[in-house]
Design an enzyme around this catalytic site. Sequence first.
Site, PDB file in Angstrom:
ATOM      1  N   GLU A  67      39.491  43.368  39.043  1.00 55.43           N
ATOM      2  CA  GLU A  67      38.152  42.977  38.591  1.00 55.43           C
ATOM      3  C   GLU A  67      38.022  43.117  37.076  1.00 55.43           C
ATOM      4  OE1 GLU A  67      33.505  44.208  39.613  1.00 55.43           O
ATOM      5  OE2 GLU A  67      35.119  45.672  39.896  1.00 55.43           O
ATOM      6  N   LYS A  91      29.229  37.984  42.300  1.00 55.24           N
ATOM      7  CA  LYS A  91      29.191  39.221  43.075  1.00 55.24           C
ATOM      8  C   LYS A  91      27.812  39.453  43.687  1.00 55.24           C
ATOM      9  CE  LYS A  91      30.499  44.107  42.338  1.00 55.24           C
ATOM     10  NZ  LYS A  91      31.098  45.004  41.324  1.00 55.24           N
ATOM     11  N   CYS A  95      34.760  43.901  44.394  1.00 53.99           N
ATOM     12  CA  CYS A  95      34.569  45.349  44.328  1.00 53.99           C
ATOM     13  C   CYS A  95      33.506  45.855  45.303  1.00 53.99           C
ATOM     14  CB  CYS A  95      34.279  45.774  42.891  1.00 53.99           C
ATOM     15  SG  CYS A  95      34.620  47.536  42.594  1.00 53.99           S
TER      16      CYS A  95
END
Length: 280
Positions: free
Chosen positions: A41, A114, A151
């Site tokens: 990431e 995200k 993540c």
Amino acid sequence: MITVSALQLALGGNVDANIAAVSALVREAAGDGAQVILPPELFEGPYFCQTQDERWFETARPTAVHPSVQAMQALAAELKIYIPTSFFERDGQHYYNSLAMIDDGGNIMGVYRKSHIPDGPGYTEKFYFRPGNTGFKVWPTKHGVIGVGICWDQWYPETARAMMLMGADILMYPTAIGDEPASEDLDTSRLWRRAMVGHAVSNVVPVVAANRIGTEGEQSFYGHSFICDERGDMVADYVDGVTGVLTASFDLEKIRKHRATFGFFRDRRPDLYGRLVEDV
């Protein structure tokens, strides 16, 4: 068959050096036969979300002109590979923790933003990023359908299940995670792995996770990148402090048969799951 790789390395404050280091590992992975290669990431720089500092907004770029995206596009076209590329995106006045899926011709297949944004000691992402507005994404490639979360997304079973219902054959998670500044005695590396291994088992799907290593400021990132199979068994994994490439191959047709045999998707009861989409 599909061959996938996860990259693990330390990342510093120089964008060009970080891109060069990632590019070298991408080349190594492609040399090992990898068709889809996952860097960590936000590999363009240090994990700046440890603190709230407005200067980092200057480093965000629109997708098409972001240096990480452009570099991975060139590599993907040269090596004929797919690269899910995490980057700090600016879209007008909005900022996102995003991923560009780059195909084997160097084209951007699309962008995922995200969905789950953490906010706590050492991980103050809500200061920088808006919650993603793309919904979950999967990417059809020549080798299989790739689902990618970023993540904090990896802790949520809903993320994995949604991508599976969209047709994913493999789940991938680029990551930046390490110690907990507010709880130095808490080692989340075991929990982190177990959460994703759980997704593998309950969805009968291989999982690939790529994390960074090294100390940045007062925070240490613990690596433990891995590739597990559809049974949740480790096929390739690293401990902390190791720089390198993890590679594994999977027979997706065989895995699809295993998935059907387990019946997890046959026996779902969506009529009972309404509570899952209600506010707490």
